[in-house]
Scaffold this motif. Sequence first.
Motif, short mmCIF file in Angstrom:
data_model
loop_
_atom_site.label_atom_id
_atom_site.label_comp_id
_atom_site.label_asym_id
_atom_site.label_seq_id
_atom_site.Cartn_x
_atom_site.Cartn_y
_atom_site.Cartn_z
N LYS A 29 9.99 -11.76 -36.08
CA LYS A 29 11.30 -11.94 -36.70
C LYS A 29 12.35 -11.04 -36.08
CE LYS A 29 9.33 -13.25 -41.17
NZ LYS A 29 9.20 -12.89 -42.61
N GLY A 30 11.92 -9.96 -35.48
CA GLY A 30 12.88 -9.03 -34.87
C GLY A 30 13.16 -9.31 -33.42
N ALA A 31 12.68 -10.44 -32.92
CA ALA A 31 12.82 -10.71 -31.49
C ALA A 31 14.12 -11.38 -31.12
CB ALA A 31 11.64 -11.58 -31.02
N SER A 32 14.88 -11.87 -32.10
CA SER A 32 16.07 -12.65 -31.79
C SER A 32 17.10 -11.88 -30.99
CB SER A 32 16.71 -13.17 -33.08
OG SER A 32 17.05 -12.09 -33.93
N SER A 33 17.14 -10.57 -31.15
CA SER A 33 18.10 -9.76 -30.40
C SER A 33 17.54 -9.30 -29.08
CB SER A 33 18.50 -8.53 -31.24
OG SER A 33 17.37 -7.72 -31.47
N VAL A 34 16.32 -9.72 -28.78
CA VAL A 34 15.66 -9.21 -27.58
C VAL A 34 15.33 -10.29 -26.58
CG1 VAL A 34 13.65 -7.97 -26.73
CG2 VAL A 34 14.65 -7.33 -28.91
N GLU A 69 16.96 -0.47 -33.99
CA GLU A 69 17.37 -0.23 -35.37
C GLU A 69 17.94 -1.49 -36.02
OE1 GLU A 69 20.09 2.99 -35.32
OE2 GLU A 69 18.58 4.51 -34.79
N LYS A 70 18.38 -2.45 -35.18
CA LYS A 70 18.97 -3.68 -35.71
C LYS A 70 17.91 -4.77 -35.93
CE LYS A 70 23.42 -2.88 -33.43
NZ LYS A 70 24.41 -3.41 -32.46
N SER A 71 16.68 -4.53 -35.52
CA SER A 71 15.63 -5.52 -35.70
C SER A 71 15.34 -5.71 -37.18
CB SER A 71 14.33 -5.09 -34.98
OG SER A 71 14.56 -4.95 -33.60
N PRO A 72 15.33 -6.96 -37.68
CA PRO A 72 15.06 -7.22 -39.10
C PRO A 72 13.72 -6.63 -39.54
CG PRO A 72 15.89 -9.19 -38.04
CD PRO A 72 15.62 -8.20 -36.95
N ARG A 73 12.72 -6.76 -38.70
CA ARG A 73 11.40 -6.20 -39.02
C ARG A 73 11.23 -4.88 -38.30
NH1 ARG A 73 7.87 -5.71 -42.55
NH2 ARG A 73 7.71 -7.98 -42.88
N GLN A 74 10.97 -3.83 -39.04
CA GLN A 74 10.75 -2.51 -38.46
C GLN A 74 9.28 -2.12 -38.62
OE1 GLN A 74 12.81 -0.30 -36.79
NE2 GLN A 74 14.32 -1.95 -36.72
N ILE A 103 1.42 2.02 -35.40
CA ILE A 103 0.39 1.13 -34.86
C ILE A 103 -0.27 0.32 -35.96
CG2 ILE A 103 -1.75 1.01 -33.53
CD1 ILE A 103 -0.98 3.73 -32.32
N TYR A 104 -0.79 1.01 -36.98
CA TYR A 104 -1.51 0.31 -38.04
C TYR A 104 -0.61 -0.66 -38.78
CZ TYR A 104 -4.15 -0.60 -42.29
OH TYR A 104 -4.78 -1.22 -43.33
N HIS A 105 0.62 -0.23 -39.07
CA HIS A 105 1.56 -1.10 -39.78
C HIS A 105 1.88 -2.34 -38.95
CE1 HIS A 105 5.71 -2.26 -41.22
NE2 HIS A 105 5.00 -2.30 -42.33
N ALA A 106 2.05 -2.16 -37.66
CA ALA A 106 2.34 -3.31 -36.79
C ALA A 106 1.17 -4.27 -36.74
CB ALA A 106 2.68 -2.82 -35.38
N LEU A 107 -0.05 -3.74 -36.57
CA LEU A 107 -1.24 -4.59 -36.52
C LEU A 107 -1.42 -5.37 -37.82
CD1 LEU A 107 -3.79 -2.20 -34.76
CD2 LEU A 107 -2.97 -4.38 -33.85
N SER A 108 -1.31 -4.67 -38.95
CA SER A 108 -1.52 -5.32 -40.24
C SER A 108 -0.42 -6.32 -40.55
CB SER A 108 -1.60 -4.26 -41.35
OG SER A 108 -0.41 -3.50 -41.42
N THR A 109 0.82 -6.02 -40.17
CA THR A 109 1.94 -6.92 -40.44
C THR A 109 1.82 -8.20 -39.64
OG1 THR A 109 3.42 -5.06 -40.92
CG2 THR A 109 4.45 -7.17 -40.41
N VAL A 110 1.51 -8.07 -38.35
CA VAL A 110 1.33 -9.25 -37.51
C VAL A 110 0.18 -10.10 -38.03
CG1 VAL A 110 0.71 -10.07 -35.20
CG2 VAL A 110 2.32 -8.17 -35.46
N PHE A 111 -0.90 -9.43 -38.42
CA PHE A 111 -2.08 -10.15 -38.94
C PHE A 111 -1.74 -10.93 -40.21
CE2 PHE A 111 -5.99 -10.56 -41.38
CZ PHE A 111 -6.90 -10.97 -40.41
#
Length: 299
Positions: free
Chosen positions: A225-230, A121-126, A130-138
């Motif tokens: 962008k949401g990986a900094s906490s991970v 929930e703290k990740s900047p990018r939510q 599946i489709y949203h993740a694929l399209s966002t990364v692309f």
Amino acid sequence: MLWLVLSWICLWMQVQNPHSIKYNGTMQGLKYIWRTEGLRGLFKGNGTNCARIVPNSAVKFFSYEQASHGILWLYRQQPGKEDAQLTPLLRLGAGACAGIIAMSATYPMDMVRGRLTVQTEKSPRQYRGIYHALSTVFKEEGPRALYRGWLPSVIGVVPYVGLNFAVYESLKDYLLQTNPFGLVEDNELSVTTRLACGAAAGTIGQTVAYPLDVIRRRMQMVGWKGASSVIVGEGRSKAPLEYTGMVDAFRKTVRYEGFGALYKGLVPNSVKVVPSIAIAFVTYEVVKDVLGVEMRISD
């Protein structure tokens, strides 16, 4: 559900920041997930995994059959080999080809599954799905980002699949020839014995190839962008590392966390993978027998 939970824990252990460790073991992981995200957290990434595993399995089995026929045809073109049959070595090659093709065909799904699983929930990018993740990364990271970590995956498939087949076949041959403890009946091994052979094969194969899986997962998180906490921080910083490639990822992982970091999450992964490999081998052979298909792994 247990398979999914173990996947979740294994993934987090592979990529979590060593300066902000959430848990060090399977039981700690289960308690942490339940405490922070409840029952819903146990099913994170399940939809993506289901969407990935169906085409992956279909492509893998189809590719294996086609590669087997193709390799055998090429082998029979050699003088004196006109009537040759598939050998264990040739099957290892066919299995490696099938693994690479199936992994490459569904790799973007595996990549976004990893991100969906570890986002909080703290990740900047939510990512909403599946489709949203694929399209966002692309859009944000480019098409190449969907295949980040592909090279260590390809390299890992070869020893992983190769050792699985080699150990499984060698153990079966040894048991059939020596018949220790009377395990052989009517020149056949029982399902339980074959499951044990498959478990041994899975243990050895995934242990040898596991460091490449850790590197693959970490490379998949780069640019998010949401990986900094991970993911792993460089030195004493909690900022995510930027890897320039597979070798750089290996070097930085060992430098900042030690060689043992390459085996983070091995225990929950073994509990998940070993029985699945054993069941896959035995199921493949049993189904072939039931359907009356002539070609089997052990032929």
